[in-house]
Design a protein around this motif. Structure first.
Motif, PDB file in Angstrom:
ATOM      1  N   VAL A   1      33.329 -67.533  13.602  1.00  0.00           N
ATOM      2  CA  VAL A   1      33.220 -68.470  14.528  1.00  0.00           C
ATOM      3  C   VAL A   1      32.263 -69.513  14.141  1.00  0.00           C
ATOM      4  O   VAL A   1      31.105 -69.247  13.847  1.00  0.00           O
ATOM      5  N   THR A   2      32.826 -70.818  14.354  1.00  0.00           N
ATOM      6  CA  THR A   2      31.524 -72.134  13.924  1.00  0.00           C
ATOM      7  C   THR A   2      31.501 -73.092  15.226  1.00  0.00           C
ATOM      8  O   THR A   2      32.602 -73.063  15.939  1.00  0.00           O
TER       9      THR A   2
ATOM     10  N   THR B   1      31.878 -74.104  20.810  1.00  0.00           N
ATOM     11  CA  THR B   1      32.772 -73.132  19.847  1.00  0.00           C
ATOM     12  C   THR B   1      34.177 -73.291  20.112  1.00  0.00           C
ATOM     13  O   THR B   1      34.972 -72.640  19.839  1.00  0.00           O
TER      14      THR B   1
ATOM     15  N   HIS C   1      39.211 -74.148  14.958  1.00  0.00           N
ATOM     16  CA  HIS C   1      38.916 -73.171  15.973  1.00  0.00           C
ATOM     17  C   HIS C   1      38.957 -71.849  15.183  1.00  0.00           C
ATOM     18  O   HIS C   1      40.008 -71.716  14.448  1.00  0.00           O
ATOM     19  N   TRP C   2      38.318 -71.018  15.400  1.00  0.00           N
ATOM     20  CA  TRP C   2      37.929 -69.433  14.618  1.00  0.00           C
ATOM     21  C   TRP C   2      39.225 -68.894  15.054  1.00  0.00           C
ATOM     22  O   TRP C   2      39.798 -67.977  14.278  1.00  0.00           O
ATOM     23  N   ASN C   3      39.857 -68.967  16.417  1.00  0.00           N
ATOM     24  CA  ASN C   3      41.043 -67.974  16.866  1.00  0.00           C
ATOM     25  C   ASN C   3      42.269 -69.051  16.454  1.00  0.00           C
ATOM     26  O   ASN C   3      42.485 -69.799  17.593  1.00  0.00           O
TER      27      ASN C   3
END
Length: 193
Positions: free
Chosen positions: A9-10, A106, A128-130
């Motif tokens: 996650v960033t 995020t 996006h992390w997902n």
């Protein structure tokens, strides 16, 4: 209740989300003495998340959050505690007014332009992390329209593509005009006196 940070996650500013950032954001709302205390936003969040008692950082990936009483909807209410980048706040002069000009969270959308009182422009966060939650929309413009009939007129005239909370008495005519009405029940409670 324990929470952990998902891998990778960033923030929109490119910095990684850490457990220290979570604690920093909790202090932003509940610690009047914190340098990052957000005086305008804190009362709004605290009015919704009244049952939070304290938190404890367990390690670099886990935090325990304690409530004053058992509360099954707590994790739904936590979504109003917006987690923002402390580094972006620093970059914008340690000012929430400055931060609002170039916010960094995020989420699957990035706020790329804000015209106070008029609109906010959001663009798809390709990083996006997902990956499953990257929006299909490239860009979205959100207009504040507190008056229900104004929202309704904007929808019917084609100024906007969708609205939240249309006036209830307008729902039959919207359906008759071919508009799709989505009713999504969500967990909520209504406190009684």
């Amino acid at each position: 209740m324990g929470f952990h940070i998902a891998a990778r996650v960033t923030f929109h500013d490119g910095s990684p989300l850490t457990m220290d950032d979570i604690v920093w954001n909790l202090r932003r709302v509940w610690d009047h003495d914190a340098p990052q205390y957000d005086a305008p936003a804190a009362p709004i969040v605290r009015a919704t998340v009244t049952m939070l008692d304290r938190w404890e950082k367990i390690d670099e990936n886990k935090i325990a959050i304690y409530t004053k009483v058992p509360f099954s909807f707590f994790h739904y209410l936590l979504t109003v505690v917006l987690i923002v980048s402390p580094r972006q706040w620093e970059k914008m002069g340690r000012s929430w007014v400055g931060f609002a000009k170039e916010p960094a969270g995020t989420g699957p959308f990035k706020i790329t332009r804000v015209v106070p009182g008029q609109y906010a422009e959001l663009t798809r966060n390709e990083s996006h992390w997902n990956k499953a939650r990257i929006p299909k929309l490239e860009r979205m413009v959100v207009y504040p329209m507190p008056e229900p009939t104004t929202r309704l007129a904007a929808l019917r005239s084609g100024q906007v593509d969708w609205i939240e909370v249309p006036p209830p008495d307008a729902i039959p005519s919207l359906r008759a005009a071919g508009f799709e009405i989505s009713l999504w029940p969500y967990p909520h409670t209504y406190p009684t006196c």
